[in-house]
Motif scaffolding. Structure first.
Motif, PDB file in Angstrom:
ATOM      1  N   LEU A   4      43.474  42.900  27.240  1.00 15.74           N
ATOM      2  CA  LEU A   4      42.438  42.717  28.237  1.00 15.74           C
ATOM      3  C   LEU A   4      42.156  44.077  28.861  1.00 15.74           C
ATOM      4  O   LEU A   4      43.073  44.752  29.314  1.00 15.74           O
ATOM      5  CB  LEU A   4      42.959  41.734  29.289  1.00 15.74           C
ATOM      6  CG  LEU A   4      42.074  41.238  30.385  1.00 15.74           C
ATOM      7  CD1 LEU A   4      40.912  40.440  29.811  1.00 15.74           C
ATOM      8  CD2 LEU A   4      42.856  40.348  31.334  1.00 15.74           C
ATOM      9  N   THR A   5      40.901  44.493  28.859  1.00 19.12           N
ATOM     10  CA  THR A   5      40.528  45.781  29.429  1.00 19.12           C
ATOM     11  C   THR A   5      40.049  45.556  30.859  1.00 19.12           C
ATOM     12  O   THR A   5      39.016  44.918  31.078  1.00 19.12           O
ATOM     13  CB  THR A   5      39.418  46.445  28.595  1.00 19.12           C
ATOM     14  OG1 THR A   5      39.850  46.525  27.241  1.00 19.12           O
ATOM     15  CG2 THR A   5      39.094  47.825  29.119  1.00 19.12           C
ATOM     16  N   CYS A   6      40.810  46.085  31.821  1.00 15.20           N
ATOM     17  CA  CYS A   6      40.502  45.844  33.232  1.00 15.20           C
ATOM     18  C   CYS A   6      40.084  47.096  33.989  1.00 15.20           C
ATOM     19  O   CYS A   6      39.841  47.020  35.194  1.00 15.20           O
ATOM     20  CB  CYS A   6      41.713  45.223  33.918  1.00 15.20           C
ATOM     21  SG  CYS A   6      42.068  43.544  33.389  1.00 15.20           S
ATOM     22  N   GLY A   7      40.017  48.222  33.341  1.00 15.73           N
ATOM     23  CA  GLY A   7      39.627  49.445  34.043  1.00 15.73           C
ATOM     24  C   GLY A   7      40.642  49.805  35.107  1.00 15.73           C
ATOM     25  O   GLY A   7      41.840  49.773  34.861  1.00 15.73           O
ATOM     26  N   VAL A  29      52.141  29.967  27.462  1.00 17.91           N
ATOM     27  CA  VAL A  29      50.695  30.161  27.386  1.00 17.91           C
ATOM     28  C   VAL A  29      50.254  30.599  28.769  1.00 17.91           C
ATOM     29  O   VAL A  29      50.604  29.973  29.772  1.00 17.91           O
ATOM     30  CB  VAL A  29      49.969  28.877  26.951  1.00 17.91           C
ATOM     31  CG1 VAL A  29      48.474  29.108  26.847  1.00 17.91           C
ATOM     32  CG2 VAL A  29      50.523  28.388  25.613  1.00 17.91           C
ATOM     33  N   ALA A  30      49.500  31.721  28.829  1.00 20.07           N
ATOM     34  CA  ALA A  30      49.097  32.286  30.110  1.00 20.07           C
ATOM     35  C   ALA A  30      47.582  32.395  30.211  1.00 20.07           C
ATOM     36  O   ALA A  30      46.918  32.769  29.239  1.00 20.07           O
ATOM     37  CB  ALA A  30      49.727  33.660  30.296  1.00 20.07           C
ATOM     38  N   VAL A  31      47.062  32.062  31.385  1.00 23.07           N
ATOM     39  CA  VAL A  31      45.649  32.276  31.713  1.00 23.07           C
ATOM     40  C   VAL A  31      45.624  33.562  32.528  1.00 23.07           C
ATOM     41  O   VAL A  31      46.237  33.647  33.595  1.00 23.07           O
ATOM     42  CB  VAL A  31      45.073  31.106  32.530  1.00 23.07           C
ATOM     43  CG1 VAL A  31      43.632  31.381  32.926  1.00 23.07           C
ATOM     44  CG2 VAL A  31      45.182  29.806  31.744  1.00 23.07           C
ATOM     45  N   VAL A  32      44.912  34.561  32.016  1.00 20.12           N
ATOM     46  CA  VAL A  32      44.945  35.901  32.607  1.00 20.12           C
ATOM     47  C   VAL A  32      43.523  36.391  32.848  1.00 20.12           C
ATOM     48  O   VAL A  32      42.629  36.135  32.037  1.00 20.12           O
ATOM     49  CB  VAL A  32      45.679  36.885  31.657  1.00 20.12           C
ATOM     50  CG1 VAL A  32      45.797  38.267  32.273  1.00 20.12           C
ATOM     51  CG2 VAL A  32      47.060  36.353  31.284  1.00 20.12           C
ATOM     52  N   HIS A  33      43.312  37.092  33.959  1.00 24.07           N
ATOM     53  CA  HIS A  33      42.034  37.758  34.196  1.00 24.07           C
ATOM     54  C   HIS A  33      42.273  39.056  34.960  1.00 24.07           C
ATOM     55  O   HIS A  33      43.365  39.300  35.470  1.00 24.07           O
ATOM     56  CB  HIS A  33      41.032  36.857  34.927  1.00 24.07           C
ATOM     57  CG  HIS A  33      41.441  36.468  36.307  1.00 24.07           C
ATOM     58  ND1 HIS A  33      41.690  35.174  36.666  1.00 24.07           N
ATOM     59  CD2 HIS A  33      41.656  37.194  37.434  1.00 24.07           C
ATOM     60  CE1 HIS A  33      42.028  35.126  37.932  1.00 24.07           C
ATOM     61  NE2 HIS A  33      42.013  36.332  38.425  1.00 24.07           N
ATOM     62  N   CYS A  34      41.236  39.887  35.008  1.00 24.85           N
ATOM     63  CA  CYS A  34      41.326  41.136  35.760  1.00 24.85           C
ATOM     64  C   CYS A  34      41.261  40.821  37.246  1.00 24.85           C
ATOM     65  O   CYS A  34      40.530  39.932  37.677  1.00 24.85           O
ATOM     66  CB  CYS A  34      40.180  42.074  35.372  1.00 24.85           C
ATOM     67  SG  CYS A  34      40.267  42.615  33.650  1.00 24.85           S
ATOM     68  N   ASP A  35      42.022  41.555  38.027  1.00 21.90           N
ATOM     69  CA  ASP A  35      42.084  41.347  39.474  1.00 21.90           C
ATOM     70  C   ASP A  35      40.873  41.992  40.134  1.00 21.90           C
ATOM     71  O   ASP A  35      40.986  42.984  40.845  1.00 21.90           O
ATOM     72  CB  ASP A  35      43.397  41.925  40.017  1.00 21.90           C
ATOM     73  CG  ASP A  35      43.671  41.514  41.442  1.00 21.90           C
ATOM     74  OD1 ASP A  35      43.012  40.576  41.927  1.00 21.90           O
ATOM     75  OD2 ASP A  35      44.554  42.133  42.070  1.00 21.90           O
TER      76      ASP A  35
END
Length: 191
Positions: A69-72, A95-101
């Motif tokens: 995941l590219t989050c800068g 299993v993980a649900v992941v997003h950029c903060d």
């Protein structure tokens, strides 16, 4: 009409002593209820054909995992996670649900399967079930009967504000023939 033998039912008029007695009774009930609590609830997955786990196997942690995941300048955040034996080998996967903060907006989610590399204790991502590039977010998420099930929220067009998804989809990923396959229950798509 017959007159009452008691003058105007004296017990129907509230006096300060009634309020004190009521407050003492309520306080007593509250104190007693804080002492008498039920046992803690525990959630356990039933052992179905795909949900077997051995007692010695522990699910891999999400700590230290490099998610694709590219989050800068911001970091990736694990929003939700669940564990279970997805491939029937007796070892649980995570299993993980992941997003950029992101400081603003609703960042899209990615859904990743994490396991331990052959005999190693280091957890690693082995499958991407939902790529964040789709723009979807995950609202409900669980592992049931050896499958990953989720409710996905998305957008019908690029004109819809990213705060307000207008499409709901149900998704199910299951391990079949050496890979995760996605199925969507009939009639699960709504706008």
């Amino acid at each position: 009409m017959q007159q009452s033998a008691v003058p105007e039912l004296a017990h129907t008029h509230t006096r300060p002593i009634h309020w004190v007695a009521t407050a003492a009774a309520v306080s007593g009930v509250m104190a007693l209820s804080s002492l008498l609590q039920p046992n803690s609830a525990t959630a356990a997955q039933t052992a179905g054909p795909q949900a077997r786990t051995t007692r010695t196997a522990t699910a891999p942690s999400t700590t230290g995992v490099d998610f694709p995941l590219t989050c800068g300048p911001v970091k990736a955040v694990v929003q939700k996670k669940a564990t279970g034996d997805l491939d029937g080998d007796g070892n649980p996967e995570t299993v993980a649900v992941v997003h950029c903060d992101a400081p603003m907006g609703t960042p899209p989610d990615g859904v990743y399967v994490i396991t331990r590399a052959g005999g190693s204790n280091k957890p690693r991502v082995v499958a991407t079930l939902l790529d964040p590039k789709t723009g979807d977010t995950v609202s409900d998420f669980a592992i049931r009967d050896g499958a990953v099930v989720a409710t996905l929220l998305g957008y019908s067009t690029n004109d819809i504000p990213r705060c307000c998804p207008d499409v709901t989809d149900s998704a199910k990923w299951q391990w079949k023939n050496g890979a995760f396959t996605r199925s969507t229950p009939a009639g699960a798509h709504s706008v």
